[in-house]
Design an enzyme around this catalytic site. Sequence first.
Site, PDB file in Angstrom:
ATOM      1  N   ASP A  89      -6.372 -43.852 -10.805  1.00 35.69           N
ATOM      2  CA  ASP A  89      -6.331 -43.700  -9.345  1.00 35.69           C
ATOM      3  C   ASP A  89      -6.788 -45.014  -8.717  1.00 35.69           C
ATOM      4  O   ASP A  89      -7.974 -45.352  -8.783  1.00 35.69           O
ATOM      5  CB  ASP A  89      -7.253 -42.564  -8.888  1.00 35.69           C
ATOM      6  CG  ASP A  89      -6.723 -41.175  -9.223  1.00 35.69           C
ATOM      7  OD1 ASP A  89      -5.856 -41.070 -10.122  1.00 35.69           O
ATOM      8  OD2 ASP A  89      -7.197 -40.203  -8.611  1.00 35.69           O
ATOM      9  N   LYS A 151      -2.050 -40.698  -2.903  1.00 36.90           N
ATOM     10  CA  LYS A 151      -3.282 -39.909  -2.776  1.00 36.90           C
ATOM     11  C   LYS A 151      -3.939 -40.206  -1.438  1.00 36.90           C
ATOM     12  O   LYS A 151      -3.951 -41.346  -0.976  1.00 36.90           O
ATOM     13  CB  LYS A 151      -4.211 -40.253  -3.945  1.00 36.90           C
ATOM     14  CG  LYS A 151      -5.590 -39.617  -3.899  1.00 36.90           C
ATOM     15  CD  LYS A 151      -6.403 -40.025  -5.138  1.00 36.90           C
ATOM     16  CE  LYS A 151      -7.859 -39.605  -5.019  1.00 36.90           C
ATOM     17  NZ  LYS A 151      -8.665 -40.025  -6.189  1.00 36.90           N
ATOM     18  N   LYS A 180      -1.472 -36.268  -4.101  1.00 33.51           N
ATOM     19  CA  LYS A 180      -2.803 -35.779  -4.458  1.00 33.51           C
ATOM     20  C   LYS A 180      -3.666 -35.756  -3.204  1.00 33.51           C
ATOM     21  O   LYS A 180      -3.774 -36.751  -2.488  1.00 33.51           O
ATOM     22  CB  LYS A 180      -3.447 -36.662  -5.524  1.00 33.51           C
ATOM     23  CG  LYS A 180      -4.888 -36.248  -5.864  1.00 33.51           C
ATOM     24  CD  LYS A 180      -5.460 -37.073  -7.013  1.00 33.51           C
ATOM     25  CE  LYS A 180      -6.940 -36.763  -7.233  1.00 33.51           C
ATOM     26  NZ  LYS A 180      -7.512 -37.529  -8.367  1.00 33.51           N
TER      27      LYS A 180
END
Length: 220
Positions: A89, A151, A180
């Site tokens: 991430d 995300k 996400k």
Amino acid sequence: MNSAKLIDHTLLKPESTRTQIDQIIDEAKAYNFKSVCVNPTHVKYAAERLDDSGVLVCTVIGFPLGASTTATKAFETEDAIQNGADEIDMVINIGALKDGRFDDVQQDIEAVVKAAKGHTVKVIIETVLLNHDEIVKASELTKAAGADFVKTSTGFAGGGATAEDVKLMKDTVGADVEVKASGGVRNLEDFNKMVEAGATRIGASAGVQIMQGLEADSDY
């Protein structure tokens, strides 16, 4: 739907201890979450403890500011994967996005995707710091760079995921890229709102509470 497999069980606080890491690992194994998301310093230990468990190891790159150099992010990614990370991430260069330096933003993401060597890459765009058009552009750049997910948030910038932002991101990237939601997802109601808006992964420290349908008092 297997709700547990949508959850990245997360502990990213700087003061996290080995005891706390053990706790989220044990919880992730008990509930069969998709992953445990920890800072890079904990990746090797988490990978050893989660070996053959079916729970992945997720870590964060350029976190939480996104302001490290592209070369640094690429090295962090390579190092994390060598230590056993399954998913990455990363945080975008938010200032470059706001400057309109879109090539720099995309190249930054591309470098991490390349360094990840086929491992899942999720791109944190920090929606709380962006306006509508910037969220759209960041999502487009994420898709163009070949990442797997866009995300919402780090959880460190004073705000987290909203259903409106998740829907906007999903509408922008379409079927090819997943979304996400992270930051402030504290209970089953929040979880369901994010999934209904288009999220297929949820980052939260409240994974257990979500599964139990309880309220949690954490910000991430």
